[in-house]
Design a protein around this motif. Structure first.
Motif, PDB file in Angstrom:
ATOM      1  N   GLU A  37       0.835  -1.202   0.000  1.00  0.00           N
ATOM      2  CA  GLU A  37       0.000   0.000   0.000  1.00  0.00           C
ATOM      3  C   GLU A  37       0.869   1.250   0.000  1.00  0.00           C
ATOM      4  OE1 GLU A  37      -1.972   3.477   1.541  1.00  0.00           O
ATOM      5  OE2 GLU A  37      -0.491   2.327   2.667  1.00  0.00           O
ATOM      6  N   ARG A  38       1.951   1.217   0.776  1.00  0.00           N
ATOM      7  CA  ARG A  38       2.875   2.350   0.794  1.00  0.00           C
ATOM      8  C   ARG A  38       3.625   2.483  -0.530  1.00  0.00           C
ATOM      9  NH1 ARG A  38       1.433   6.089   3.990  1.00  0.00           N
ATOM     10  NH2 ARG A  38      -0.416   5.243   2.983  1.00  0.00           N
ATOM     11  N   PHE A  39       3.925   1.356  -1.170  1.00  0.00           N
ATOM     12  CA  PHE A  39       4.519   1.397  -2.513  1.00  0.00           C
ATOM     13  C   PHE A  39       3.619   2.202  -3.446  1.00  0.00           C
ATOM     14  CE2 PHE A  39       4.425  -0.230  -6.843  1.00  0.00           C
ATOM     15  CZ  PHE A  39       5.765  -0.240  -7.213  1.00  0.00           C
ATOM     16  N   SER A  40       2.340   1.907  -3.417  1.00  0.00           N
ATOM     17  CA  SER A  40       1.410   2.600  -4.315  1.00  0.00           C
ATOM     18  C   SER A  40       1.215   4.051  -3.894  1.00  0.00           C
ATOM     19  CB  SER A  40       0.070   1.868  -4.351  1.00  0.00           C
ATOM     20  OG  SER A  40      -0.607   1.966  -3.120  1.00  0.00           O
ATOM     21  N   TYR A  41       1.050   4.264  -2.578  1.00  0.00           N
ATOM     22  CA  TYR A  41       0.762   5.615  -2.095  1.00  0.00           C
ATOM     23  C   TYR A  41       1.935   6.556  -2.322  1.00  0.00           C
ATOM     24  CZ  TYR A  41      -0.086   9.451   1.139  1.00  0.00           C
ATOM     25  OH  TYR A  41      -0.233  10.705   1.678  1.00  0.00           O
ATOM     26  N   TYR A  42       3.125   6.148  -1.909  1.00  0.00           N
ATOM     27  CA  TYR A  42       4.275   7.032  -2.053  1.00  0.00           C
ATOM     28  C   TYR A  42       4.750   7.125  -3.490  1.00  0.00           C
ATOM     29  CZ  TYR A  42       4.723   7.862   2.906  1.00  0.00           C
ATOM     30  OH  TYR A  42       4.482   8.281   4.192  1.00  0.00           O
ATOM     31  N   GLY A  43       4.475   6.080  -4.287  1.00  0.00           N
ATOM     32  CA  GLY A  43       4.777   6.194  -5.712  1.00  0.00           C
ATOM     33  C   GLY A  43       3.984   7.322  -6.339  1.00  0.00           C
ATOM     34  N   MET A  44       2.702   7.362  -6.017  1.00  0.00           N
ATOM     35  CA  MET A  44       1.853   8.433  -6.524  1.00  0.00           C
ATOM     36  C   MET A  44       2.249   9.777  -5.920  1.00  0.00           C
ATOM     37  SD  MET A  44      -0.880  10.434  -5.514  1.00  0.00           S
ATOM     38  CE  MET A  44      -2.213  11.316  -6.305  1.00  0.00           C
ATOM     39  N   GLN A  45       2.511   9.798  -4.609  1.00  0.00           N
ATOM     40  CA  GLN A  45       2.817  11.066  -3.949  1.00  0.00           C
ATOM     41  C   GLN A  45       4.145  11.647  -4.408  1.00  0.00           C
ATOM     42  OE1 GLN A  45       1.531  11.920   0.153  1.00  0.00           O
ATOM     43  NE2 GLN A  45       3.693  12.041   0.678  1.00  0.00           N
ATOM     44  N   SER A  46       5.137  10.789  -4.682  1.00  0.00           N
ATOM     45  CA  SER A  46       6.426  11.301  -5.133  1.00  0.00           C
ATOM     46  C   SER A  46       6.334  11.907  -6.528  1.00  0.00           C
ATOM     47  CB  SER A  46       7.477  10.180  -5.118  1.00  0.00           C
ATOM     48  OG  SER A  46       7.143   9.156  -6.031  1.00  0.00           O
ATOM     49  N   LEU A  47       5.356  11.457  -7.300  1.00  0.00           N
ATOM     50  CA  LEU A  47       5.166  12.007  -8.646  1.00  0.00           C
ATOM     51  C   LEU A  47       4.248  13.230  -8.671  1.00  0.00           C
ATOM     52  CD1 LEU A  47       4.623   8.769 -10.800  1.00  0.00           C
ATOM     53  CD2 LEU A  47       6.559  10.338 -10.949  1.00  0.00           C
ATOM     54  N   LEU A  48       3.356  13.345  -7.681  1.00  0.00           N
ATOM     55  CA  LEU A  48       2.239  14.279  -7.793  1.00  0.00           C
ATOM     56  C   LEU A  48       2.663  15.724  -8.010  1.00  0.00           C
ATOM     57  CD1 LEU A  48      -0.760  14.825  -7.757  1.00  0.00           C
ATOM     58  CD2 LEU A  48      -0.676  14.870  -5.251  1.00  0.00           C
ATOM     59  N   VAL A  49       3.510  16.276  -7.132  1.00  0.00           N
ATOM     60  CA  VAL A  49       3.831  17.693  -7.254  1.00  0.00           C
ATOM     61  C   VAL A  49       4.639  17.969  -8.528  1.00  0.00           C
ATOM     62  CG1 VAL A  49       6.003  17.677  -5.928  1.00  0.00           C
ATOM     63  CG2 VAL A  49       4.549  19.713  -5.915  1.00  0.00           C
ATOM     64  N   LEU A  50       5.509  17.017  -8.925  1.00  0.00           N
ATOM     65  CA  LEU A  50       6.256  17.174 -10.180  1.00  0.00           C
ATOM     66  C   LEU A  50       5.328  17.065 -11.387  1.00  0.00           C
ATOM     67  CD1 LEU A  50       9.376  14.984  -9.290  1.00  0.00           C
ATOM     68  CD2 LEU A  50       9.245  17.481  -9.299  1.00  0.00           C
ATOM     69  N   TYR A  51       4.408  16.135 -11.338  1.00  0.00           N
ATOM     70  CA  TYR A  51       3.429  15.948 -12.415  1.00  0.00           C
ATOM     71  C   TYR A  51       2.592  17.210 -12.608  1.00  0.00           C
ATOM     72  CZ  TYR A  51      -0.864  14.034 -14.594  1.00  0.00           C
ATOM     73  OH  TYR A  51      -1.951  13.793 -15.406  1.00  0.00           O
ATOM     74  N   LEU A  52       2.176  17.804 -11.500  1.00  0.00           N
ATOM     75  CA  LEU A  52       1.373  19.017 -11.578  1.00  0.00           C
ATOM     76  C   LEU A  52       2.185  20.185 -12.125  1.00  0.00           C
ATOM     77  CD1 LEU A  52      -0.538  18.759  -8.169  1.00  0.00           C
ATOM     78  CD2 LEU A  52      -1.549  18.568 -10.447  1.00  0.00           C
ATOM     79  N   ALA A  53       3.375  20.401 -11.550  1.00  0.00           N
ATOM     80  CA  ALA A  53       4.177  21.570 -11.909  1.00  0.00           C
ATOM     81  C   ALA A  53       4.764  21.475 -13.312  1.00  0.00           C
ATOM     82  CB  ALA A  53       5.299  21.764 -10.890  1.00  0.00           C
ATOM     83  N   LYS A  54       5.115  20.271 -13.755  1.00  0.00           N
ATOM     84  CA  LYS A  54       5.828  20.116 -15.023  1.00  0.00           C
ATOM     85  C   LYS A  54       4.946  19.621 -16.169  1.00  0.00           C
ATOM     86  CE  LYS A  54      10.015  18.342 -14.651  1.00  0.00           C
ATOM     87  NZ  LYS A  54      11.141  17.449 -14.277  1.00  0.00           N
ATOM     88  N   HIS A  55       3.674  19.269 -15.863  1.00  0.00           N
ATOM     89  CA  HIS A  55       2.838  18.726 -16.943  1.00  0.00           C
ATOM     90  C   HIS A  55       1.379  19.171 -16.848  1.00  0.00           C
ATOM     91  CE1 HIS A  55       1.508  15.786 -19.974  1.00  0.00           C
ATOM     92  NE2 HIS A  55       0.494  15.529 -19.145  1.00  0.00           N
ATOM     93  N   LEU A  56       0.675  18.695 -15.819  1.00  0.00           N
ATOM     94  CA  LEU A  56      -0.782  18.810 -15.837  1.00  0.00           C
ATOM     95  C   LEU A  56      -1.277  20.247 -15.754  1.00  0.00           C
ATOM     96  CD1 LEU A  56      -3.331  17.058 -15.973  1.00  0.00           C
ATOM     97  CD2 LEU A  56      -3.380  17.070 -13.474  1.00  0.00           C
ATOM     98  N   LEU A  57      -0.571  21.123 -15.052  1.00  0.00           N
ATOM     99  CA  LEU A  57      -1.034  22.500 -14.891  1.00  0.00           C
ATOM    100  C   LEU A  57      -0.533  23.424 -15.989  1.00  0.00           C
ATOM    101  CD1 LEU A  57      -0.733  22.994 -11.013  1.00  0.00           C
ATOM    102  CD2 LEU A  57      -2.680  22.189 -12.358  1.00  0.00           C
ATOM    103  N   LEU A  58       0.130  22.873 -16.991  1.00  0.00           N
ATOM    104  CA  LEU A  58       0.619  23.672 -18.112  1.00  0.00           C
ATOM    105  C   LEU A  58      -0.470  23.810 -19.173  1.00  0.00           C
ATOM    106  CD1 LEU A  58       4.214  22.182 -18.563  1.00  0.00           C
ATOM    107  CD2 LEU A  58       3.521  24.211 -17.263  1.00  0.00           C
ATOM    108  N   PRO A  59      -0.424  24.903 -19.963  1.00  0.00           N
ATOM    109  CA  PRO A  59      -1.392  25.064 -21.050  1.00  0.00           C
ATOM    110  C   PRO A  59      -1.367  23.851 -21.992  1.00  0.00           C
ATOM    111  CG  PRO A  59      -0.151  27.087 -20.723  1.00  0.00           C
ATOM    112  CD  PRO A  59       0.513  26.043 -19.861  1.00  0.00           C
ATOM    113  N   GLY A  60      -2.551  23.458 -22.441  1.00  0.00           N
ATOM    114  CA  GLY A  60      -2.657  22.284 -23.284  1.00  0.00           C
ATOM    115  C   GLY A  60      -3.020  21.035 -22.519  1.00  0.00           C
TER     116      GLY A  60
END
Length: 461
Positions: A37-60
């Motif tokens: 469960e921690r593998f899944s949770y921290y895998g997602m959490q370690s990606l989340l802020v980078l995913y948001l800042a470098k991809h999802l919140l960008l135009p397009g």
């Protein structure tokens, strides 16, 4: 003294059950379930802020998120990394808010096992939904609710494996945290590498698979888990269904008092997944023999060091306890806050010694992970064991869920304070964390003095 009632037959002989590292076999299934469960949770959490800042919140991309225009109004004019930090803080705090509700659901209606199963299924669904931009908010919702159903109800089953006089309970929670960190070590190497190097959806999908593996392990170990309605008995004849008495309410009140102070003490550790990752992505020299390492591997570094010092600290206190009187829980937590302050001092030095136009070498960041991990080993497992020990029998899962409220408050603060990272000098940013951790330590000292007698009265040991 009142003669205790007999403990249910299924739990008559836990001291003789040493099939898993000297502990009941059920601990093994619970620990490995939690590791995945921690593998899944921290895998997602370690990606989340980078995913948001470098991809999802960008135009397009931001335009593809269903209902995001309405959701964004919660954050005013925030944009870019500040918005990513705020969303991360909202998610991470709510993940630790819902376990209290999950504990109530288990205590009053579904029972721990069915509640854990429902939570695992929702979390797996949430991870898979993260692979699609349009379903981002639905994914967060599923993860928040699923985590609430899962977290406290799994941990509270560990305490129910042992009789009150069984001194293996503290060791059990050390093993439990070792399992957690084993999952955290592996997770960024798999989910982080897939997310940063192959595709974000691959990383989130791997997290979903990890959650399903944890679910299978939990199902396989059902016959080794505590009976559904068993709660460790105290030295009285009262059962878990009796009304709470004065001592029960005192114990409950102590846990409530501890929550906000523990939350502030956790700030330095929880910032690792937010502003620290953004800073490391921008400023750290992650070049290893010509290869730029994924930023998420900083989480693996932290987990490796944390696992090492969980074991070292546990061994140290076993050695120390044979020669002198071992410190009580609050004293260990106070020691932990001192090391947390030291960890923040290391990050201050990293920022203060950075040459203009140069990347930060890894000496001070590694020193931070070492010092902070010593603090981690003194705070998190010790605080959880204290909450389990103080929990009234009538609200055992609820109080373990309340332990997660400390993380709710801590991560809400992390999201808010993380927004200052873009506007505050980096040295001042980490000094602020050091001051907050130190302040929490002073409050713990005051609580230790004020509650010394009460803690003795409510102790189950």
């Amino acid at each position: 003294m009142t003669v205790p009632e007999p403990i249910p037959q299924a739990m008559e002989s836990p001291p003789s059950d040493r099939a898993f590292l000297g502990h009941p076999k059920g601990l093994g299934y619970l620990a490995f379930t939690e590791a995945w469960e921690r593998f899944s949770y921290y895998g997602m959490q370690s990606l989340l802020v980078l995913y948001l800042a470098k991809h999802l919140l960008l135009p397009g991309h931001i335009e593809n998120i269903a209902f995001f225009a309405s959701f964004r109004r919660l954050y005013g004019s925030l944009e870019g990394p500040a918005l990513a930090s705020a969303i991360f803080g909202t998610y991470a705090s709510l993940v630790y808010f819902t376990p209290t509700l999950g504990g109530l659901i288990a205590d009053k209606w579904l029972g721990k096992r069915r509640t854990v199963l429902a939570g695992a299924l929702l979390m797996a669904l949430g991870h898979f939904l993260m692979a699609f931009e349009v379903s981002f908010l639905f994914a967060l919702l599923a993860l928040i609710i699923g985590s609430g159903l899962f977290k406290g109800n799994l941990a509270s089953q560990i305490g129910s494996l042992y009789k009150p006089e069984d001194l293996r309970r503290a060791d059990a929670f050390q093993i439990y945290y070792l399992a957690i960190n084993a999952g955290v070590i592996i997770s960024p190497l798999v989910t982080g590498t897939l997310g940063e190097k192959v595709g974000w959806d691959w990383g989130f999908g791997a997290a979903g698979v990890g959650m399903l593996i944890g679910l299978v392990i939990y199902l396989a170990g059902q016959k080794y888990l505590p009976p559904e309605h068993f709660v460790p008995q105290n030295r009285t004849t009262r059962s878990a269904k009796d009304p709470m008495n004065r001592d029960d309410w005192i114990a409950f009140g102590i846990t409530v008092v501890l929550i906000p102070v523990l939350a502030v003490a956790l700030l330095p550790n929880q910032e690792i997944f937010n502003a620290y990752l953004l800073w490391g992505d921008q400023a750290f020299s992650l070049n290893f023999f010509g290869t730029i390492l994924p930023t998420t591997w900083l989480i693996t570094l932290d987990a490796i060091v944390s696992v090492s010092f969980l074991a070292i600290v546990a061994i140290f206190y076993r050695w120390y306890g044979k020669r002198w009187r071992e410190p009580d829980e609050l004293t260990k937590i106070i020691i932990g806050t001192v090391f947390s302050v030291g960890g923040m001092a290391c990050l201050f030095m990293a920022a203060a010694t950075q040459a203009p136009g140069q990347k930060i070498g890894m000496f001070w960041p590694v020193a931070f992970h070492i010092v902070n991990s010593i603090g981690f080993a003194h705070i998190l497992p010790v605080a959880l064991a204290l909450f389990v020990r103080l929990a009234p029998r009538q609200l055992s899962a609820t109080v373990v869920g309340m332990y997660s409220m400390s993380f709710f408050v801590a991560n809400a603060l992390v999201g808010w304070i993380g927004g200052f990272f873009e506007t505050m000098a980096v040295t001042q940013f980490w000094l602020l964390h050091a001051v907050l951790a130190g302040g929490a330590g002073l409050v713990f000292v005051a609580l230790k003095v004020a509650l010394k007698d009460r803690l003795k009265v409510t102790s189950l040991a």
